[in-house]
Design a protein around this motif. Structure first.
Motif, PDB file in Angstrom:
ATOM      1  N   VAL A   7       0.862  -1.179   0.000  1.00  0.00           N
ATOM      2  CA  VAL A   7       0.000   0.000   0.000  1.00  0.00           C
ATOM      3  C   VAL A   7       0.902   1.233   0.000  1.00  0.00           C
ATOM      4  O   VAL A   7       1.846   1.320   0.799  1.00  0.00           O
ATOM      5  CB  VAL A   7      -0.909   0.013   1.247  1.00  0.00           C
ATOM      6  CG1 VAL A   7      -1.698   1.311   1.333  1.00  0.00           C
ATOM      7  CG2 VAL A   7      -1.847  -1.193   1.227  1.00  0.00           C
ATOM      8  N   PRO A   8       0.673   2.191  -0.895  1.00  0.00           N
ATOM      9  CA  PRO A   8       1.513   3.400  -0.921  1.00  0.00           C
ATOM     10  C   PRO A   8       1.578   4.051   0.464  1.00  0.00           C
ATOM     11  O   PRO A   8       0.552   4.135   1.160  1.00  0.00           O
ATOM     12  CB  PRO A   8       0.793   4.296  -1.930  1.00  0.00           C
ATOM     13  CG  PRO A   8       0.104   3.334  -2.855  1.00  0.00           C
ATOM     14  CD  PRO A   8      -0.336   2.205  -1.971  1.00  0.00           C
ATOM     15  N   PRO A   9       2.751   4.508   0.888  1.00  0.00           N
ATOM     16  CA  PRO A   9       2.920   5.053   2.243  1.00  0.00           C
ATOM     17  C   PRO A   9       1.928   6.164   2.586  1.00  0.00           C
ATOM     18  O   PRO A   9       1.446   6.232   3.723  1.00  0.00           O
ATOM     19  CB  PRO A   9       4.363   5.573   2.234  1.00  0.00           C
ATOM     20  CG  PRO A   9       5.052   4.720   1.214  1.00  0.00           C
ATOM     21  CD  PRO A   9       4.032   4.463   0.154  1.00  0.00           C
ATOM     22  N   HIS A  10       1.607   7.032   1.627  1.00  0.00           N
ATOM     23  CA  HIS A  10       0.731   8.156   1.961  1.00  0.00           C
ATOM     24  C   HIS A  10      -0.710   7.720   2.228  1.00  0.00           C
ATOM     25  O   HIS A  10      -1.514   8.498   2.746  1.00  0.00           O
ATOM     26  CB  HIS A  10       0.764   9.216   0.840  1.00  0.00           C
ATOM     27  CG  HIS A  10       0.358   8.698  -0.503  1.00  0.00           C
ATOM     28  ND1 HIS A  10       1.211   7.972  -1.306  1.00  0.00           N
ATOM     29  CD2 HIS A  10      -0.803   8.810  -1.200  1.00  0.00           C
ATOM     30  CE1 HIS A  10       0.598   7.652  -2.431  1.00  0.00           C
ATOM     31  NE2 HIS A  10      -0.631   8.153  -2.389  1.00  0.00           N
ATOM     32  N   LEU A  11      -1.060   6.450   1.873  1.00  0.00           N
ATOM     33  CA  LEU A  11      -2.419   5.946   2.128  1.00  0.00           C
ATOM     34  C   LEU A  11      -2.513   5.118   3.403  1.00  0.00           C
ATOM     35  O   LEU A  11      -3.614   4.756   3.817  1.00  0.00           O
ATOM     36  CB  LEU A  11      -2.899   5.085   0.951  1.00  0.00           C
ATOM     37  CG  LEU A  11      -3.027   5.759  -0.413  1.00  0.00           C
ATOM     38  CD1 LEU A  11      -3.617   4.778  -1.413  1.00  0.00           C
ATOM     39  CD2 LEU A  11      -3.917   7.007  -0.328  1.00  0.00           C
ATOM     40  N   ARG A  12      -1.379   4.829   4.010  1.00  0.00           N
ATOM     41  CA  ARG A  12      -1.395   3.955   5.185  1.00  0.00           C
ATOM     42  C   ARG A  12      -1.942   4.690   6.411  1.00  0.00           C
ATOM     43  O   ARG A  12      -1.948   5.913   6.469  1.00  0.00           O
ATOM     44  CB  ARG A  12       0.019   3.426   5.467  1.00  0.00           C
ATOM     45  CG  ARG A  12       0.558   2.559   4.340  1.00  0.00           C
ATOM     46  CD  ARG A  12       1.983   2.093   4.622  1.00  0.00           C
ATOM     47  NE  ARG A  12       2.574   1.477   3.435  1.00  0.00           N
ATOM     48  CZ  ARG A  12       3.826   1.065   3.347  1.00  0.00           C
ATOM     49  NH1 ARG A  12       4.640   1.207   4.396  1.00  0.00           N
ATOM     50  NH2 ARG A  12       4.277   0.522   2.238  1.00  0.00           N
ATOM     51  N   ASP A  13      -2.397   3.895   7.370  1.00  0.00           N
ATOM     52  CA  ASP A  13      -2.993   4.441   8.595  1.00  0.00           C
ATOM     53  C   ASP A  13      -1.961   5.287   9.338  1.00  0.00           C
ATOM     54  O   ASP A  13      -0.870   4.821   9.659  1.00  0.00           O
ATOM     55  CB  ASP A  13      -3.472   3.285   9.483  1.00  0.00           C
ATOM     56  CG  ASP A  13      -4.145   3.780  10.746  1.00  0.00           C
ATOM     57  OD1 ASP A  13      -4.503   4.969  10.817  1.00  0.00           O
ATOM     58  OD2 ASP A  13      -4.312   2.964  11.669  1.00  0.00           O
ATOM     59  N   ALA A  14      -2.336   6.549   9.631  1.00  0.00           N
ATOM     60  CA  ALA A  14      -1.406   7.464  10.305  1.00  0.00           C
ATOM     61  C   ALA A  14      -1.914   7.884  11.678  1.00  0.00           C
ATOM     62  O   ALA A  14      -1.431   8.846  12.258  1.00  0.00           O
ATOM     63  CB  ALA A  14      -1.179   8.703   9.442  1.00  0.00           C
ATOM     64  N   HIS A  15      -2.893   7.134  12.228  1.00  0.00           N
ATOM     65  CA  HIS A  15      -3.512   7.566  13.481  1.00  0.00           C
ATOM     66  C   HIS A  15      -2.806   7.054  14.733  1.00  0.00           C
ATOM     67  O   HIS A  15      -2.976   7.601  15.808  1.00  0.00           O
ATOM     68  CB  HIS A  15      -4.985   7.117  13.521  1.00  0.00           C
ATOM     69  CG  HIS A  15      -5.849   7.860  12.564  1.00  0.00           C
ATOM     70  ND1 HIS A  15      -6.023   7.461  11.247  1.00  0.00           N
ATOM     71  CD2 HIS A  15      -6.573   8.993  12.712  1.00  0.00           C
ATOM     72  CE1 HIS A  15      -6.829   8.305  10.645  1.00  0.00           C
ATOM     73  NE2 HIS A  15      -7.174   9.247  11.491  1.00  0.00           N
TER      74      HIS A  15
END
Length: 457
Positions: free
Chosen positions: A385-393
């Motif tokens: 999954v592209p890094p900018h779409l990964r969960d950042a919470h």
């Protein structure tokens, strides 16, 4: 004081006057003139045909019956699956009075009268009461409210039966105070066991007549998973055979007795698959007349209406998709109608859905899109999954670069951001290829514009 007309009471060993279902009877009540379905009503859970999930050792229903626990029940299922029978078994095996109220005829006055009578019986040290309310979904909110004091104070063990989804038709306070049990339609094998038992049992036909195989298959088809209906038809056929001086019920006699010709349609054989295939292909081919012919053949043969509804729901996406976005809604509504209404009335809903789907514009773009995507996945084209779409919470996600360059779509013109969504290995894949048919023509135009913006084309 006289009991209201809509309220019926029997002692623990007696059978309520309403026609029974399933495959047995209650001791002490059956007589020669009683309907076969009443005489053959089960007396114990082990005699109940079908509903294996409810009869299993340790199941809530078995614990309730054998442990004599004061718990109210809400029984939800199609007609002829055992709802009245379960109430009768509970009453008999726990040695309680059985009182039945029909929601069609009873009002608040009758409900309160039944509960007051049960409370008085308890006060003088008498038996507890099983209060059976048939078709509880027909009760208004006020009528259902009238049941609550009896349930809350355990003056009665309420057994309420409904053919409609109780989450929509039963008030929340009553639903939360009852054990909800879902009953399933009987299988053809279940109905055959019901018929075989009635043919040989002393409470039933006691071996007076035999039943030809094709006549048995006919009765099973017409019963449509309803044990009570199968016994009603069998009784009529047996009476017709006796009138003719026959010792075997043949197909012609069975047809005459139930006033419905047998449709040559083997639900387990080639005819089943051939007719089903022709039905689907006629809808796909936009021939509403042919589709209705095959639909009628299936319904007249007693095909499970849920099976027909499921096929229409699948077809709505497989063969129509976004060429007519309302097709799936129509098919799902018909499937829900089958559950809520039942046959034969739900045949109208199936016919409407069949016509709507047959005349709708056709597209298999949804089918080919998910097929192509699945093929890539099975071929190992997974990718990260592209890094900018990964969960950042979660804590530490930003240190890993998750979500760092993500562009919020709503901040962009037209609500569409130029950025990569798919993994690198399928970044250029084009799975959904809309047609120019029906409403999908507009979808195609919009999707092509969207794809260019997203991919920077």
């Amino acid at each position: 004081m006289d009991e209201p007309e809509a309220l019926f009471e029997t002692s623990p060993g007696n059978d309520p006057p309403r026609g029974g279902l399933s495959s047995g009877s209650l001791t002490g009540v059956s007589h020669a003139s009683a309907p076969l379905a009443v005489r053959m009503r089960p007396r114990t859970l082990d005699e109940l045909v079908g509903q294996a999930q409810l009869r299993a050792e340790g199941s809530p229903l078995r614990r309730l019956v054998e442990g004599d626990q004061p718990m109210s029940l809400l029984l939800w299922g199609p007609p002829g699956t055992g709802k009245t029978t379960i109430a009768s078994i509970l009453s008999q095996q726990t040695d309680r009075r059985f009182v039945e109220i029909s929601a069609v005829a009873a009002g608040v006055k009758e409900v309160r009268a039944a509960i007051d009578a049960a409370r008085r019986e308890l006060a003088r040290g008498g038996s507890e009461t099983v209060l059976f309310v048939d078709e509880v979904h027909r009760f208004s909110k006020a009528q259902q409210d009238a049941l609550l004091p009896g349930v809350e104070n355990r003056w009665v063990t309420l057994v309420a039966a409904t053919t409609e989804n109780p989450f929509f038709s039963v008030i929340s306070p009553l639903l939360s105070r009852s054990l909800l049990l879902r009953l399933e339609s009987l299988t053809d094998d279940d109905v055959r066991r019901v018929i075989e038992s009635a043919l040989t049992d002393e409470r039933g036909l006691a071996g007076e007549v035999r039943l030809a195989d094709d006549a048995r298959d006919h009765l099973v088809r017409l019963a449509g998973g309803d044990a009570r209906r199968s016994l009603t038809y069998l009784e009529a056929a047996a009476g017709a055979a006796r009138d003719k001086g026959l010792d075997e019920i043949d197909l012609a006699t069975a047809e005459t007795a139930v006033d419905q010709a047998a449709v040559r349609y083997d639900r387990q054989g080639d005819q089943h698959y051939d007719v089903t295939s022709a039905f689907i292909k006629s809808v796909r081919g936009s021939d509403a007349d042919a589709a209705l012919h095959y639909l009628a053949r299936m319904m007249e043969a007693g095909e499970d209406p849920r099976f027909i509804a499921r096929r229409l729901v699948i077809l709505a996406s497989e063969d129509i998709g976004l060429a007519d976005p309302t097709a799936l809604t129509t098919a799902v509504a018909a499937a829900q109608a089958v559950q809520l209404i039942g046959m034969p009335e739900a045949g109208l809903n199936l016919a409407q859905a069949t016509i709507a789907l047959a005349v709708a514009p056709k597209s298999n773009a949804v089918t080919t899109a998910i097929g192509a995507a699945s093929a890539d996945v099975r071929a190992g084209k997974i990718g990260s999954v592209p890094p900018h779409l990964r969960d950042a919470h979660y804590s530490g996600a930003k240190k890993l670069g998750h979500g760092k360059t993500y562009t919020y779509s709503h901040d962009e013109p037209y609500g569409i951001a130029e950025q990569q969504y798919a993994p690198d290995v399928v970044a250029d894949a084009e799975y959904y290829r809309p047609t120019s048919l029906g409403a999908e023509a507009a979808v195609k135009e919009r999707w092509e514009r969207i794809r260019r913006i997203i991919r920077g084309g």
